[in-house]
Design an enzyme around this catalytic site. Sequence first.
Site, PDB file in Angstrom:
ATOM      1  N   HIS A 223     -70.153   3.755  -6.935  1.00 40.89           N
ATOM      2  CA  HIS A 223     -69.705   4.607  -8.046  1.00 40.89           C
ATOM      3  C   HIS A 223     -68.180   4.703  -7.978  1.00 40.89           C
ATOM      4  O   HIS A 223     -67.546   4.066  -7.116  1.00 40.89           O
ATOM      5  CB  HIS A 223     -70.373   5.978  -7.965  1.00 40.89           C
ATOM      6  CG  HIS A 223     -70.272   6.613  -6.603  1.00 40.89           C
ATOM      7  ND1 HIS A 223     -69.080   7.055  -6.067  1.00 40.89           N
ATOM      8  CD2 HIS A 223     -71.209   6.855  -5.651  1.00 40.89           C
ATOM      9  CE1 HIS A 223     -69.286   7.557  -4.872  1.00 40.89           C
ATOM     10  NE2 HIS A 223     -70.573   7.430  -4.581  1.00 40.89           N
TER      11      HIS A 223
ATOM     12  N   HIS B 242     -66.289   5.226  -4.645  1.00 42.80           N
ATOM     13  CA  HIS B 242     -66.061   4.018  -3.848  1.00 42.80           C
ATOM     14  C   HIS B 242     -64.908   3.196  -4.454  1.00 42.80           C
ATOM     15  O   HIS B 242     -64.049   2.693  -3.726  1.00 42.80           O
ATOM     16  CB  HIS B 242     -67.312   3.141  -3.836  1.00 42.80           C
ATOM     17  CG  HIS B 242     -68.520   3.766  -3.199  1.00 42.80           C
ATOM     18  ND1 HIS B 242     -69.645   4.079  -3.911  1.00 42.80           N
ATOM     19  CD2 HIS B 242     -68.767   4.119  -1.913  1.00 42.80           C
ATOM     20  CE1 HIS B 242     -70.550   4.598  -3.086  1.00 42.80           C
ATOM     21  NE2 HIS B 242     -70.044   4.638  -1.877  1.00 42.80           N
TER      22      HIS B 242
ATOM     23  N   SER C 170     -73.977   8.354  -4.028  1.00 40.57           N
ATOM     24  CA  SER C 170     -75.078   7.430  -4.324  1.00 40.57           C
ATOM     25  C   SER C 170     -76.389   8.197  -4.436  1.00 40.57           C
ATOM     26  O   SER C 170     -77.291   7.810  -5.172  1.00 40.57           O
ATOM     27  CB  SER C 170     -75.187   6.388  -3.209  1.00 40.57           C
ATOM     28  OG  SER C 170     -73.938   5.778  -3.013  1.00 40.57           O
TER      29      SER C 170
HETATM   30  P1  AMP Z   1     -71.041   5.837   1.386  1.00 41.29           P
HETATM   31  O1  AMP Z   1     -71.395   4.615   0.623  1.00 41.29           O
HETATM   32  O2  AMP Z   1     -71.650   7.095   0.853  1.00 41.29           O
HETATM   33  O3  AMP Z   1     -71.209   5.675   2.885  1.00 41.29           O
HETATM   34  O4  AMP Z   1     -69.475   6.042   1.170  1.00 41.29           O
HETATM   35  C1  AMP Z   1     -68.547   5.032   1.483  1.00 41.29           C
HETATM   36  C2  AMP Z   1     -67.162   5.623   1.449  1.00 41.29           C
HETATM   37  O5  AMP Z   1     -66.909   6.142   0.137  1.00 41.29           O
HETATM   38  C3  AMP Z   1     -67.000   6.799   2.429  1.00 41.29           C
HETATM   39  O6  AMP Z   1     -65.714   6.732   3.018  1.00 41.29           O
HETATM   40  C4  AMP Z   1     -67.126   7.999   1.527  1.00 41.29           C
HETATM   41  O7  AMP Z   1     -66.459   9.139   2.005  1.00 41.29           O
HETATM   42  C5  AMP Z   1     -66.488   7.484   0.240  1.00 41.29           C
HETATM   43  N1  AMP Z   1     -66.971   8.271  -0.895  1.00 41.29           N
HETATM   44  C6  AMP Z   1     -68.259   8.475  -1.242  1.00 41.29           C
HETATM   45  N2  AMP Z   1     -68.322   9.290  -2.324  1.00 41.29           N
HETATM   46  C7  AMP Z   1     -67.041   9.614  -2.643  1.00 41.29           C
HETATM   47  C8  AMP Z   1     -66.443  10.427  -3.654  1.00 41.29           C
HETATM   48  N3  AMP Z   1     -67.165  11.077  -4.559  1.00 41.29           N
HETATM   49  N4  AMP Z   1     -65.098  10.521  -3.690  1.00 41.29           N
HETATM   50  C9  AMP Z   1     -64.353   9.862  -2.765  1.00 41.29           C
HETATM   51  N5  AMP Z   1     -64.838   9.076  -1.795  1.00 41.29           N
HETATM   52  C10 AMP Z   1     -66.172   8.962  -1.724  1.00 41.29           C
END
Ligand code: AMP
Length: 289
Positions: free
Chosen positions: A34, A37, A188
Amino acid sequence: MYVFQFASDLRRFLSAQAISQQPVGFVPTMGALHDGHLQLVRQAQAEGYLCVCSIFVNPTQFNDPEDLRKYPRMPVSDIAILAKAGCNALFMPPVEEVYPSGTTPGLPFDFGALEQVMEGAFRPGHFQGVAQVVSRLLDLVQPRRLYMGQKDFQQTAIIREMLRQQGSSVELCIAETVRETDGLAMSSRNQRLTPEFRRAAPAIYKALLETRRLFPEMPIPDICRHATQILSEAGLRPEYFEIVNGRTLLPLDNPLRADYVVACTAAWAGDVRLIDNLVLRSPSQEGAL
Ligand code: AMP
């Protein structure tokens, strides 16, 4: 965009790229991408880095097998999204490629209280798994910069501590939380919300904003009670709502004592667990974090 499944292919690509001397900015993700990311990808590009992303749903950081099973996976659209965003390379390994000797952890990391509070208390072993996978991915990618989101605030504290303990020269860059127009932090997991709980979920941001409005005049226990009530009244099931010292992650007793203060919460929206946080007082010295 190059897509690699195998670590050896990724390494070959990175060695060839090294000739250009463009440093690598690395964005690890678990996919179902999203704008949160993509903001990390854009930041790496804007800062002049060769952008390498990974998509890997890391089994070792899931303490709940059901959560791992239900985690959204959409590799085909994720590849298209990253290619369109101009990401240079994507690493999408199978589990055996990340953990050739199996997923049993080696020597455990010791993060002290950082891994015992909040998420650590409700998700035992979670941060050991996060540190294990980030450490392995950093070994493979060898980036100059690692891009992560403020959304997972405790995770950033853990990884900062891991880099410090390892004496790593990788620079950790933290990007602001990206939100939907109604304030819900992008995640996600939001895809799994029923329409009813999707309507209720922005109460999390509302509770955080209320906290920012009331801090530091109102006593901290009263603010937390009030915020918890906002979540419950919206039909969510709060697990914790805490106002913590942004460096130690320990609950703040005296609001005047810390120069970095963050409100953090986790709440269930039906069977989906959501986390969020809001900085109430910014650190006076970024570099000192
Ligand atoms: P994930 O796929 O949830 O493990 O997230 C991958 C990276 O994206 C991690 O460093 C999260 O902190 C970052 N991330 C996920 N959601 C957001 C968001 N809404 N705003 C900023 N960074 C995000």
